[in-house]
Design a protein around this motif. Structure first.
Motif, PDB file in Angstrom:
ATOM      1  N   LYS A  93      29.951  54.834  46.764  1.00 56.89           N
ATOM      2  CA  LYS A  93      28.878  55.672  47.095  1.00 56.89           C
ATOM      3  C   LYS A  93      27.808  56.138  46.109  1.00 56.89           C
ATOM      4  O   LYS A  93      26.659  56.317  46.296  1.00 56.89           O
ATOM      5  N   GLU A  94      28.642  56.175  44.829  1.00 61.25           N
ATOM      6  CA  GLU A  94      27.692  56.706  43.743  1.00 61.25           C
ATOM      7  C   GLU A  94      26.941  55.428  42.923  1.00 61.25           C
ATOM      8  O   GLU A  94      26.468  55.651  42.002  1.00 61.25           O
ATOM      9  N   GLY A  95      27.060  54.200  43.578  1.00 58.94           N
ATOM     10  CA  GLY A  95      26.429  53.258  42.979  1.00 58.94           C
ATOM     11  C   GLY A  95      27.096  52.250  42.241  1.00 58.94           C
ATOM     12  O   GLY A  95      26.422  51.579  41.320  1.00 58.94           O
ATOM     13  N   ALA A  96      28.516  52.165  42.058  1.00 56.27           N
ATOM     14  CA  ALA A  96      29.011  51.395  41.347  1.00 56.27           C
ATOM     15  C   ALA A  96      28.891  50.036  41.785  1.00 56.27           C
ATOM     16  O   ALA A  96      29.089  49.635  42.907  1.00 56.27           O
ATOM     17  N   ARG A  97      28.730  48.812  40.665  1.00 63.32           N
ATOM     18  CA  ARG A  97      28.401  47.573  41.191  1.00 63.32           C
ATOM     19  C   ARG A  97      29.895  46.864  41.870  1.00 63.32           C
ATOM     20  O   ARG A  97      29.870  45.974  42.606  1.00 63.32           O
ATOM     21  N   ALA A  98      30.938  47.329  41.165  1.00 61.28           N
ATOM     22  CA  ALA A  98      32.205  46.680  41.500  1.00 61.28           C
ATOM     23  C   ALA A  98      33.378  47.489  40.980  1.00 61.28           C
ATOM     24  O   ALA A  98      33.099  48.487  39.975  1.00 61.28           O
ATOM     25  N   VAL A  99      34.339  47.774  41.402  1.00 64.38           N
ATOM     26  CA  VAL A  99      35.603  48.497  41.132  1.00 64.38           C
ATOM     27  C   VAL A  99      36.638  47.541  41.016  1.00 64.38           C
ATOM     28  O   VAL A  99      37.076  46.723  41.820  1.00 64.38           O
ATOM     29  N   TYR A 100      37.406  47.939  39.973  1.00 67.80           N
ATOM     30  CA  TYR A 100      38.701  47.231  39.598  1.00 67.80           C
ATOM     31  C   TYR A 100      39.711  48.391  39.494  1.00 67.80           C
ATOM     32  O   TYR A 100      39.654  49.344  39.061  1.00 67.80           O
ATOM     33  N   ALA A 101      40.953  47.977  40.103  1.00 69.41           N
ATOM     34  CA  ALA A 101      42.422  48.892  40.077  1.00 69.41           C
ATOM     35  C   ALA A 101      43.175  48.264  39.260  1.00 69.41           C
ATOM     36  O   ALA A 101      43.613  47.124  39.238  1.00 69.41           O
ATOM     37  N   CYS A 102      43.529  49.205  37.980  1.00 67.38           N
ATOM     38  CA  CYS A 102      44.340  48.823  37.093  1.00 67.38           C
ATOM     39  C   CYS A 102      45.646  49.572  37.279  1.00 67.38           C
ATOM     40  O   CYS A 102      45.566  50.998  37.092  1.00 67.38           O
ATOM     41  N   SER A 103      46.967  49.098  37.377  1.00 65.07           N
ATOM     42  CA  SER A 103      48.084  50.117  37.705  1.00 65.07           C
ATOM     43  C   SER A 103      49.480  49.401  36.773  1.00 65.07           C
ATOM     44  O   SER A 103      49.426  47.997  37.134  1.00 65.07           O
ATOM     45  N   THR A 104      50.183  50.022  36.019  1.00 63.56           N
ATOM     46  CA  THR A 104      51.349  49.367  35.685  1.00 63.56           C
ATOM     47  C   THR A 104      52.434  49.161  36.924  1.00 63.56           C
ATOM     48  O   THR A 104      52.810  48.302  36.931  1.00 63.56           O
ATOM     49  N   HIS A 105      52.795  50.263  37.668  1.00 60.56           N
ATOM     50  CA  HIS A 105      53.709  50.282  38.590  1.00 60.56           C
ATOM     51  C   HIS A 105      53.086  49.869  40.003  1.00 60.56           C
ATOM     52  O   HIS A 105      52.391  50.974  40.411  1.00 60.56           O
ATOM     53  N   ALA A 106      53.545  48.953  40.868  1.00 64.85           N
ATOM     54  CA  ALA A 106      53.073  48.948  41.806  1.00 64.85           C
ATOM     55  C   ALA A 106      54.166  49.172  43.095  1.00 64.85           C
ATOM     56  O   ALA A 106      54.890  48.157  43.468  1.00 64.85           O
ATOM     57  N   VAL A 107      54.180  50.333  43.500  1.00 63.33           N
ATOM     58  CA  VAL A 107      55.296  50.707  44.308  1.00 63.33           C
ATOM     59  C   VAL A 107      54.879  50.166  45.883  1.00 63.33           C
ATOM     60  O   VAL A 107      55.799  49.778  46.429  1.00 63.33           O
TER      61      VAL A 107
END
Length: 391
Positions: A316-330
């Motif tokens: 909504k704030e205009g980001a071109r793309a979003v990546y999600a990075c996380s160590t633990h995938a529960v």
């Protein structure tokens, strides 16, 4: 930037080489090619069943050579170092052993008809430096109890040193009292591990740093960020277009450290007000993400409520793309539906928690922390410094 294809090969032990890192994209980040391999997922057969025998694990077939660091031999008979795996994540344990150039120790774990856990070491560990690889991921109580019994078995077998290698430390979120009459389960679990007979704990990306103080034994805290940073450095993302986003105020320190190593990228913060456990409501965004590639950084993804609502706000704030990075995938339900809804260009996780076949989706990329943990285990065994790994 095209979305990444799923990095999982669901056959047991399958893995593939990670793309080479490009230090020119992120000059402040120095990638280490021995830290990770891009990857594999858990075996198709569940190890949480009635019984588990380490001799039944499949052999890993690696398409790239993994050097045995500093004289570790392929047989355990000539070394005092022993590595055993519980039933929670045996594929990760086998990758760690492969990095060290040795075999997993032989252990028998089974469950009786009433659910009780039985553990027997099938080789001598007298006078040995023993490392037990067992994340306390779901089912958390089963895996925690199994770890405690493994520690007890090693103690009664006269192991010299027992290190609990816990890639994912369950109950870490219960690290303080938020309301009256609440328990601090993280401290309780720390006491249980200590009283069971562990001499040291090796944990990866604890939910909060204060959890280290709950243990009365040494704790080596390993960070999974270098693995993800190496992978991001291999992608064709202009450093000037990147903004690192913390999904909540509590993760600002983690996101700031990540941004500093990512060419000192700017930082944005999602202001979140939590209404209850596993429920989150996004209120505001602090920072500018318009026209930027937003990289959201968190230690774990459980139901994905926090990170998905944050991604909605970023778009909504205009980001071109979003990546999600996380160590633990529960990945507790409904995490998969939220993560695969199209909000994310790519979801980048590690294999501290085994990713099951049903948990894969096109945007998912899984990186292995086996080399990172393997190097840490060797340095602990050899009484070497760990801090240089993360510089």
């Amino acid at each position: 930037m095209a979305g990444a294809s799923a990095a999982c090969s669901m056959a047991a032990g399958a893995c593939c080489a990670c793309p080479s890192s490009s230090s020119s994209l992120f000059p402040n980040h120095r990638p280490s090619p021995r830290r990770h391999a891009r990857i594999m997922c858990s075996s198709s057969s569940s190890m949480h069943g009635y019984g588990y025998d380490s001799s039944s694990l499949p052999s890993l077939s690696l398409p790239f050579p993994i050097p045995a660091p500093r004289g570790v031999t392929s047989t355990s008979s000539g070394s005092r170092l022993r590595i055993f795996s519980g039933s929670a994540n045996p594929v990760l344990a086998q990758e760690i052993a492969c990095y060290l150039g040795m075999e997993l120790g032989k252990i028998k774990i089974k469950r009786f008809a009433d659910g009780e856990i039985y553990v027997q070491l099938q080789e001598s560990v007298r006078g040995c430096d023993v490392f037990l690889v067992q994340p306390t991921c779901p089912p958390a109580n089963e895996n925690l109890m199994e770890l405690l019994i493994m520690i007890d078995a090693c103690r009664r077998a006269s192991a010299k040193n027992i290190t609990a290698v816990i890639p994912y430390f369950g109950y870490a979120r219960a690290d303080r009292k938020m309301q009256g009459r609440e328990s601090i389960a993280a401290k309780l679990v720390a006491n249980l591990i200590t009283e069971a007979g562990a001499h040291r704990v090796l944990a990866c990306d604890l939910h909060s740093g204060q959890s280290i103080g709950y243990f009365d034994i040494p704790v080596d805290h390993v960070y999974g960020q270098p693995v993800i940073l190496d992978y991001l450095a291999s992608k064709t993302i202009c450093p000037n277009d990147v903004v690192v986003v913390s999904p909540d105020v509590g993760g600002v320190a983690r996101a700031r450290a990540f941004a500093k190593k990512l060419s000192d990228a700017p930082l944005a913060i999602v202001d979140k007000r939590r209404q209850g456990h596993n429920q989150a409501e996004v209120v505001n965004l602090i920072g500018d993400v318009r026209g930027k590639v937003a990289v959201m950084v968190d230690d774990m993804i459980d139901t994905a409520g926090t990170i998905s609502k944050g991604a909605e706000l970023l778009h909504k704030e205009g980001a071109r793309a979003v990546y999600a990075c996380s160590t633990h995938a529960v990945f507790s339900p409904p995490a998969l539906q939220r993560l695969s809804s199209g909000l994310f260009q790519e979801v980048i996780i590690t294999n501290t928690v085994p990713v099951q076949h049903l948990h894969s989706f096109p945007q998912l990329t899984v990186l292995s922390v086996a080399n990172l943990l393997g190097e840490t285990i060797w340095r602990v065994h050899d009484d070497c410094s760990l801090s240089s790994i993360f510089k």
